[in-house]
Design an enzyme around this catalytic site. Sequence first.
Site, PDB file in Angstrom:
ATOM      1  CE  LYS A 191      28.567  39.464  40.171  1.00  7.27           C
ATOM      2  NZ  LYS A 191      28.803  40.889  40.422  1.00  7.27           N
ATOM      3  CB  CYS A 241      29.101  40.956  45.919  1.00 10.74           C
ATOM      4  SG  CYS A 241      28.676  42.268  45.445  1.00 10.74           S
TER       5      CYS A 241
HETATM    6  N1  SAJ Z   1      37.966  38.478  52.476  1.00  9.15           N
HETATM    7  C1  SAJ Z   1      38.761  38.110  53.250  1.00  9.15           C
HETATM    8  N2  SAJ Z   1      40.377  37.159  52.396  1.00  9.15           N
HETATM    9  C2  SAJ Z   1      40.396  37.552  51.227  1.00  9.15           C
HETATM   10  C3  SAJ Z   1      39.572  38.162  50.724  1.00  9.15           C
HETATM   11  C4  SAJ Z   1      38.616  39.019  50.587  1.00  9.15           C
HETATM   12  O1  SAJ Z   1      38.537  37.050  54.451  1.00  9.15           O
HETATM   13  O2  SAJ Z   1      41.578  36.565  51.051  1.00  9.15           O
HETATM   14  C5  SAJ Z   1      36.707  38.981  52.404  1.00  9.15           C
HETATM   15  C6  SAJ Z   1      36.972  40.331  51.986  1.00  9.15           C
HETATM   16  O3  SAJ Z   1      37.521  41.434  53.681  1.00  9.15           O
HETATM   17  C7  SAJ Z   1      35.950  40.708  52.350  1.00  9.15           C
HETATM   18  C8  SAJ Z   1      34.878  40.013  51.932  1.00  9.15           C
HETATM   19  O4  SAJ Z   1      35.868  38.889  51.768  1.00  9.15           O
HETATM   20  O5  SAJ Z   1      35.069  40.925  54.030  1.00  9.15           O
HETATM   21  C9  SAJ Z   1      34.870  40.004  50.040  1.00  9.15           C
HETATM   22  O6  SAJ Z   1      36.180  41.496  49.418  1.00  9.15           O
HETATM   23  P1  SAJ Z   1      36.552  40.351  48.445  1.00  9.15           P
HETATM   24  O7  SAJ Z   1      37.429  42.279  48.120  1.00  9.15           O
HETATM   25  O8  SAJ Z   1      36.638  39.481  47.701  1.00  9.15           O
HETATM   26  O9  SAJ Z   1      35.092  40.912  47.897  1.00  9.15           O
HETATM   27  P2  SAJ Z   1      33.904  42.155  46.977  1.00  9.15           P
HETATM   28  O10 SAJ Z   1      32.620  41.502  47.655  1.00  9.15           O
HETATM   29  O11 SAJ Z   1      34.770  43.891  47.326  1.00  9.15           O
HETATM   30  O12 SAJ Z   1      33.789  42.602  45.621  1.00  9.15           O
HETATM   31  C10 SAJ Z   1      33.547  40.489  44.789  1.00  9.15           C
HETATM   32  C11 SAJ Z   1      34.991  40.688  43.396  1.00  9.15           C
HETATM   33  N3  SAJ Z   1      34.589  39.321  43.262  1.00  9.15           N
HETATM   34  C12 SAJ Z   1      35.400  38.624  42.984  1.00  9.15           C
HETATM   35  O13 SAJ Z   1      36.416  39.100  43.256  1.00  9.15           O
HETATM   36  C13 SAJ Z   1      35.925  36.868  42.478  1.00  9.15           C
HETATM   37  C14 SAJ Z   1      33.970  41.407  43.246  1.00  9.15           C
HETATM   38  O14 SAJ Z   1      34.628  41.645  41.617  1.00  9.15           O
HETATM   39  C15 SAJ Z   1      32.350  41.294  42.263  1.00  9.15           C
HETATM   40  O15 SAJ Z   1      32.522  41.808  41.395  1.00  9.15           O
HETATM   41  C16 SAJ Z   1      32.021  42.128  43.249  1.00  9.15           C
HETATM   42  O16 SAJ Z   1      31.827  40.893  44.271  1.00  9.15           O
HETATM   43  C17 SAJ Z   1      30.256  42.112  43.183  1.00  9.15           C
HETATM   44  O17 SAJ Z   1      29.855  43.389  42.841  1.00  9.15           O
HETATM   45  O18 SAJ Z   1      29.986  40.859  43.300  1.00  9.15           O
END
Ligand code: SAJ
Length: 434
Positions: A212, A266
């Site tokens: 994870k 996360c």
């Molecule tokens: N973000 C960027 N650029 C990108 C992608 C995301 O700046 O290209 C930013 C988003 O705006 C946000 C942050 O990253 O601020 C996180 O967003 P996210 O959509 O990547 O992830 P979370 O935090 O909503 O969910 C993640 C997920 N993990 C992965 O995709 C590896 C989810 O599957 C997990 O279950 C979750 O963390 C968790 O609970 O750990």
Amino acid sequence: MDETIFDVAVIGLGYIGLPTAASFAAKGKLVAGVDVKQSTVDAVNRGEVPFVEPDMGVVVSGAVSLGNLVAMATVPAADAYIIAVPTPLAEGNGADLSYLRSAVEALAPKLRGGELVVLESTSPPGTTERLGAHLLELRPDLTLDTPGPNQVHVVHSPERVLPGRIMIEMVTNDRVIGGLTEEGAQLAKRLYEVICQGEILLTDATTAEMTKLVENTFRDVNIAFANELSLICDNLGIDVWKLIELANHHPRVNVLRPGPGVGGHCIAVDPWFIVDAVPEHSGLIRTAREVNDSKPHHVVRQAVQSLADQPGATVAVLGLAFKANIDDVRESPSVTIVQELVRQLPESTILVVDPNVEELPAGLAAVGLAGLHDMEEAVAAADLVMLLVDHDEFLTLDLQSLEGKNVIDTKGIWNQHEPDASRLHLPAGASVSG
Ligand code: SAJ
């Protein structure tokens, strides 16, 4: 009267616990949802979801009205316990495991032997083993690895669903289960097969914990690369979005998207658990965290620079949630950015807009902001418009309304929809990356 023994008791009715409880209940299990917050217990028992998450309302209200999901404030007897409590970052970048300890203390007296105890909360390596040891301290009459009527099975099965897609991903994602024993892992597999259509992969508990953490760290490191590129491109005076689009045409390249920083509970947190566990070998992971944490400050510097000649200017900040189309503001870079804007632009009026967020988080009320504003009105009044989150509502903003204003589009959504970006008055470098 005999005490009811639930099939599953889910401890913690947050973003993960509540959909998990509702999903088991929807499949016919008798589920207790346990939360220390009475308002959450009451909301769930009314069939309501106390936060925004697509498709969840109907599952929760259905499960409650069928009588399969009952919320309560104390832990009942159950055959399986699923712990889904927060494990936030503590001082010094370790994990605060106090909620987890409380959950274990609450369930320990209920154990009769033969139960399954699942830790779903994201946890540093070794936590599941320590949880087992804690249970034995509380209940020396039980065993973890000696087969028999007093054996309790402890496993880790990390939640991996994406906020905004929880109800879909809870069913379709593959699931990793790490047991303190093989038998425990097998028992948990049989339980999760009730709700999970993805592949269920068995391993040991510490590997499951690291799986994870590594998933979110992989994403954090890759976002840091995109964020670092945005700074390099600002410096070189080129469009980072165009650059990434071109580079991503290569069959083995997939650069992620820069933004105002990384938010959520996360990705901005989990990498620290690895750094904390093995600091001498996690330099890259630490640097990625630092790059992402520095991005909000870069965005603030751009805003301050763009208003250098306009003291008392009005700033519209679009987006407070940590990402698109949700209401979650935890660890949101937008909150940091707004706090800094208020501090660094004391003569300015800051108008915060977020159609998904109902009230300002405490951190913003504390700096003197009164409330949230309507998008069109805030944009009309603004000298500087800052786009921090790509909510659907912002994608459809009439770009004419930005004409003649300073614009910082940290998500690159408006210049993609606007072939003639020269219509906007963009501060140096700000249009392309923020
Ligand atoms: N973000 C960027 N650029 C990108 C992608 C995301 O700046 O290209 C930013 C988003 O705006 C946000 C942050 O990253 O601020 C996180 O967003 P996210 O959509 O990547 O992830 P979370 O935090 O909503 O969910 C993640 C997920 N993990 C992965 O995709 C590896 C989810 O599957 C997990 O279950 C979750 O963390 C968790 O609970 O750990």
